[in-house]
Design a protein around this motif. Structure first.
Motif, PDB file in Angstrom:
ATOM      1  N   GLU A 118       0.795  -1.222   0.000  1.00  0.00           N
ATOM      2  CA  GLU A 118       0.000   0.000   0.000  1.00  0.00           C
ATOM      3  C   GLU A 118       0.830   1.277   0.000  1.00  0.00           C
ATOM      4  O   GLU A 118       0.376   2.314  -0.443  1.00  0.00           O
ATOM      5  CB  GLU A 118      -0.955   0.002   1.199  1.00  0.00           C
ATOM      6  CG  GLU A 118      -2.005  -1.096   1.095  1.00  0.00           C
ATOM      7  CD  GLU A 118      -3.013  -1.078   2.234  1.00  0.00           C
ATOM      8  OE1 GLU A 118      -3.143  -0.042   2.909  1.00  0.00           O
ATOM      9  OE2 GLU A 118      -3.658  -2.113   2.442  1.00  0.00           O
ATOM     10  N   TYR A 119       2.074   1.204   0.528  1.00  0.00           N
ATOM     11  CA  TYR A 119       2.869   2.416   0.665  1.00  0.00           C
ATOM     12  C   TYR A 119       4.206   2.356  -0.074  1.00  0.00           C
ATOM     13  O   TYR A 119       4.945   3.332  -0.095  1.00  0.00           O
ATOM     14  CB  TYR A 119       3.120   2.726   2.151  1.00  0.00           C
ATOM     15  CG  TYR A 119       1.838   2.945   2.912  1.00  0.00           C
ATOM     16  CD1 TYR A 119       1.174   4.161   2.857  1.00  0.00           C
ATOM     17  CD2 TYR A 119       1.276   1.921   3.669  1.00  0.00           C
ATOM     18  CE1 TYR A 119      -0.010   4.357   3.545  1.00  0.00           C
ATOM     19  CE2 TYR A 119       0.091   2.117   4.366  1.00  0.00           C
ATOM     20  CZ  TYR A 119      -0.546   3.336   4.296  1.00  0.00           C
ATOM     21  OH  TYR A 119      -1.720   3.537   4.972  1.00  0.00           O
ATOM     22  N   GLY A 120       4.531   1.195  -0.644  1.00  0.00           N
ATOM     23  CA  GLY A 120       5.780   1.064  -1.379  1.00  0.00           C
ATOM     24  C   GLY A 120       7.023   1.092  -0.506  1.00  0.00           C
ATOM     25  O   GLY A 120       8.111   1.391  -0.969  1.00  0.00           O
ATOM     26  N   ILE A 121       6.871   0.774   0.782  1.00  0.00           N
ATOM     27  CA  ILE A 121       7.994   0.794   1.721  1.00  0.00           C
ATOM     28  C   ILE A 121       8.495  -0.635   1.908  1.00  0.00           C
ATOM     29  O   ILE A 121       7.714  -1.545   2.164  1.00  0.00           O
ATOM     30  CB  ILE A 121       7.558   1.379   3.082  1.00  0.00           C
ATOM     31  CG1 ILE A 121       7.082   2.822   2.908  1.00  0.00           C
ATOM     32  CG2 ILE A 121       8.696   1.291   4.090  1.00  0.00           C
ATOM     33  CD1 ILE A 121       6.457   3.401   4.158  1.00  0.00           C
ATOM     34  N   GLU A 122       9.803  -0.812   1.804  1.00  0.00           N
ATOM     35  CA  GLU A 122      10.422  -2.110   2.037  1.00  0.00           C
ATOM     36  C   GLU A 122      11.003  -2.118   3.446  1.00  0.00           C
ATOM     37  O   GLU A 122      12.129  -1.649   3.665  1.00  0.00           O
ATOM     38  CB  GLU A 122      11.539  -2.357   1.020  1.00  0.00           C
ATOM     39  CG  GLU A 122      11.062  -2.592  -0.393  1.00  0.00           C
ATOM     40  CD  GLU A 122      10.523  -3.991  -0.614  1.00  0.00           C
ATOM     41  OE1 GLU A 122      10.771  -4.878   0.228  1.00  0.00           O
ATOM     42  OE2 GLU A 122       9.846  -4.185  -1.614  1.00  0.00           O
TER      43      GLU A 122
END
Length: 122
Positions: free
Chosen positions: A29-33
């Motif tokens: 949903e946020y593109g955070i790894e």
């Protein structure tokens, strides 16, 4: 503004399954790894923490000859469902629980070894 200390306390209490779900949400949903962020933050925080180790990771290196008993014990310790516990056990070497106090880590180790697993504390 969010209470950061409260948020940190809640994150520490997450089960493995909840942490995985959080990881998926942050990624999808946020593109955070999150794993990449932990790798970057890891060396900076390592100095003092390494000197006074109070939290341990319980790592199962092998489930031994009685996989069903080990799966049952992993479920009791982690609160995971049957499928998730089975995947964790079959994926050995894997951390069963991370960042726990020494007394709890030793207790978990004893329970898993009694069920037939081989366990290390890191």
């Amino acid at each position: 503004m969010a209470d950061v200390k409260k948020l940190a306390e809640e994150l520490v209490k997450l089960t493995i399954l909840e942490a995985k779900e959080l990881n998926d949400i942050l990624k999808d949903e946020y593109g955070i790894e999150p794993a990449a962020a932990a790798v970057v933050a890891g060396p900076a925080a390592g100095g003092e923490a390494a000197a006074a180790k109070t939290d341990f990771d319980v790592v199962m290196t092998s489930f031994g000859g009685n996989k069903i008993s080990v799966i049952k014990e992993v479920r009791a310790i982690t609160g995971l469902g049957l499928k998730e516990a089975k995947e964790l056990v079959e994926g050995a070497p894997k951390a069963v629980k991370e960042g726990v106090p020494e007394a709890e880590a030793n207790d978990i180790k004893e329970k898993l070894e009694a069920a037939g697993a081989t366990v290390e504390l890191k």
